[in-house]
Design an enzyme around this catalytic site. Structure first.
Site, PDB file in Angstrom:
ATOM      1  N   ASP A 102     -18.844 -35.996  -4.373  1.00  0.00           N
ATOM      2  CA  ASP A 102     -17.748 -36.450  -5.226  1.00  0.00           C
ATOM      3  C   ASP A 102     -18.319 -37.326  -6.341  1.00  0.00           C
ATOM      4  OD1 ASP A 102     -15.397 -37.323  -6.242  1.00  0.00           O
ATOM      5  OD2 ASP A 102     -14.613 -38.183  -4.387  1.00  0.00           O
ATOM      6  N   ASP A 125     -14.497 -32.546 -10.157  1.00  0.00           N
ATOM      7  CA  ASP A 125     -15.528 -33.537  -9.818  1.00  0.00           C
ATOM      8  C   ASP A 125     -15.920 -33.563  -8.342  1.00  0.00           C
ATOM      9  OD1 ASP A 125     -13.192 -34.585  -8.848  1.00  0.00           O
ATOM     10  OD2 ASP A 125     -13.588 -36.617  -9.502  1.00  0.00           O
ATOM     11  N   GLU A 126     -15.583 -32.520  -7.596  1.00  0.00           N
ATOM     12  CA  GLU A 126     -15.887 -32.513  -6.163  1.00  0.00           C
ATOM     13  C   GLU A 126     -16.294 -31.123  -5.698  1.00  0.00           C
ATOM     14  OE1 GLU A 126     -12.626 -34.330  -3.563  1.00  0.00           O
ATOM     15  OE2 GLU A 126     -11.799 -34.269  -5.576  1.00  0.00           O
TER      16      GLU A 126
END
Length: 412
Positions: A7, A102-103
């Site tokens: 993350d 974003d992960e």
DNA sequence: TCTGGGGTCCTAGGACCC
DNA sequence: TCTGGGGTCCTAGGACCC
């Protein structure tokens, strides 16, 4: 099997800092479209008590007085950086799910399971060296546990946290029920009414009761917290079931001409996404929102349309949706937002061809070739250089505000 | 003056079918 | 007096996620 959730920390802020290193160590926030809300905060900004989702206008003065740097969101830029991060992850696994911008969930290779902590640390170092984005990593045997571990990882200096059979009990007992992935505000309130305030208490409940009260998804969450994997890794990017493009406009629009131009921009964007996915659309809807959403009178108009045959060219889609927008537009309203939703897709190459329409078929094929060609030109140019003339060249007052844009496209 | 944008899944209820 | 059992499809609304 060991899973890791990787993350990116404060992702949008971290992206801005790549282009403006002088922002490191300073409080920074990034705004949503139209400079509306705060959607990303640096650690310094979080410490100051600035809330996620807070409307910018409410804290504008406070931010200025306290030296907080404000950036308009630049999703195109963040997506480019995200792609580089994801490419870097791929060096470490052959089984990965890109979960959001974003992960990503990574399945660790067998030989990395023994030294999971070390392996995760090397992922962090590599991403930092190659892309320059800081990340946190949570390791566990289910996705829900890995999510939780990554939250804990953000609060420790190593940036890596592993949940194991040994520490799971203690961690769940220390975790508030609303901090669990899949437990939202409503469900957390409900559980708290029953006296269930921690993840540790939740996992002890009778599964039948959990299923009855929270449906099958709540049950899956409970099992996952216990270490039983229920939510599989989705390694293939699924085709979308709907595509929506909507914007809050930079200024209030009143005339049909203005509204239509703004909607046209949404339609062209949606159609491009449609073709990029290799899809054709069978149904579409448009909506227009008017008035101030959070005070005073407001409302929206919407209308839906099914196509006789699935289409994908700009020209056909624009023609059809113009009628739809025309049907919902009423003069005398102050329009602030509008959008288009495409759905009922089929894959473009598998479309059913009509029986009695040879001429239509050939005409349609030509229009589709025009769209594909325009896409190729725009792709090559790196931005939209060919677009419908009716969109206009200037007077784009519908464009969302971006007062604090870091970089222009040409500078990236 | 001023509060984003884009998705998914699940359930309940209605219509309809045999 | 009394009215079965089982299924599908669609839609709206709720909840959740980033």
């Amino acid at each position: 099997m060991l899973l890791a959730l990787c993350d990116c920390n404060n992702f949008f802020v971290s992206c801005e800092r790549l282009y403006r290193p002088e922002l490191r160590g300073r409080p920074v926030v990034v705004l949503s479209s139209n400079d509306g809300c705060i959607v990303s905060r640096s650690n310094e900004a979080k410490t100051m008590g600035i809330k996620m989702g807070q409307p910018y206008f409410q804290v504008e003065t406070y931010l200025r007085q306290n030296g907080v740097v404000v950036c308009s969101g630049n999703l195109a830029m963040y997506k480019e950086i995200s792609d580089k991060v994801m490419q870097t992850f791929e060096r470490f696994t052959d089984t990965m799910e890109v979960y959001s911008i974003d992960e990503a969930f990574l399945r660790f290779p067998k030989n990395a399971e023994k030294n999971a902590f070390e392996y995760a640390s090397s992922i962090r170092r590599t991403v930092d060296r190659l892309v320059g984005i800081p990340i946190s990593i949570g390791i566990a045997c289910t996705k829900t546990q890995a999510k939780l571990a990554s939250e804990k990882a953000k609060k420790i200096s190593t940036g890596v946290m592993e949940i194991t059979g040994e520490n799971v009990r203690e961690i769940l007992d220390k975790t508030a029920i609303e901090d669990i992935w899949g437990i939202g505000r409503k469900t957390a309130e409900k559980l708290r009414r029953y006296g269930i305030a921690t993840a540790g208490a939740f996992v002890l409940q009778d599964p039948l009761w959990v299923k009855k009260e929270l449906t099958v998804r709540g049950l899956a969450t409970q099992y996952e917290l216990q270490g039983r994997s229920c939510i599989p890794l989705e390694t293939k990017v699924p085709l979308p079931k709907s595509i929506q493009v909507s914007r809050t406009w930079g200024s209030v629009l009143e005339t049909f001409e203005d509204v239509w131009r703004a909607m046209l921009d949404n339609i062209v964007k949606a159609a491009r996404q449609l073709r990029d996915c290799g899809l054709a659309v069978g149904a579409a809807s448009v909506f227009l929102r008017y008035g101030k959403r959070h005070s005073g009178e407001c409302g929206y108009f919407t209308e839906k349309l099914m196509f006789k045959e699935q289409i994908l060219s700009d020209i056909e889609l624009i023609a059809a949706l113009k009628k739809l927008v025309d049907a919902i537009y009423r003069p005398g309203h102050r329009y602030t937002q509008g959008g288009v939703v495409l759905g009922a897709f089929t894959q473009a190459v598998y479309r059913q061809r009509g029986l009695f329409d040879q001429e239509d078929y050939e005409r349609r094929a030509k229009l589709e070739n025009v769209s594909y060609t325009v896409d190729a030109i725009n792709e090559n140019a790196g931005e939209r250089v060919v677009y419908p003339a009716s969109l206009g060249v200037k007077n784009k007052k519908w464009r969302p505000n971006r007062q604090f844009l870091t970089a222009k496209w040409s500078e990236l």
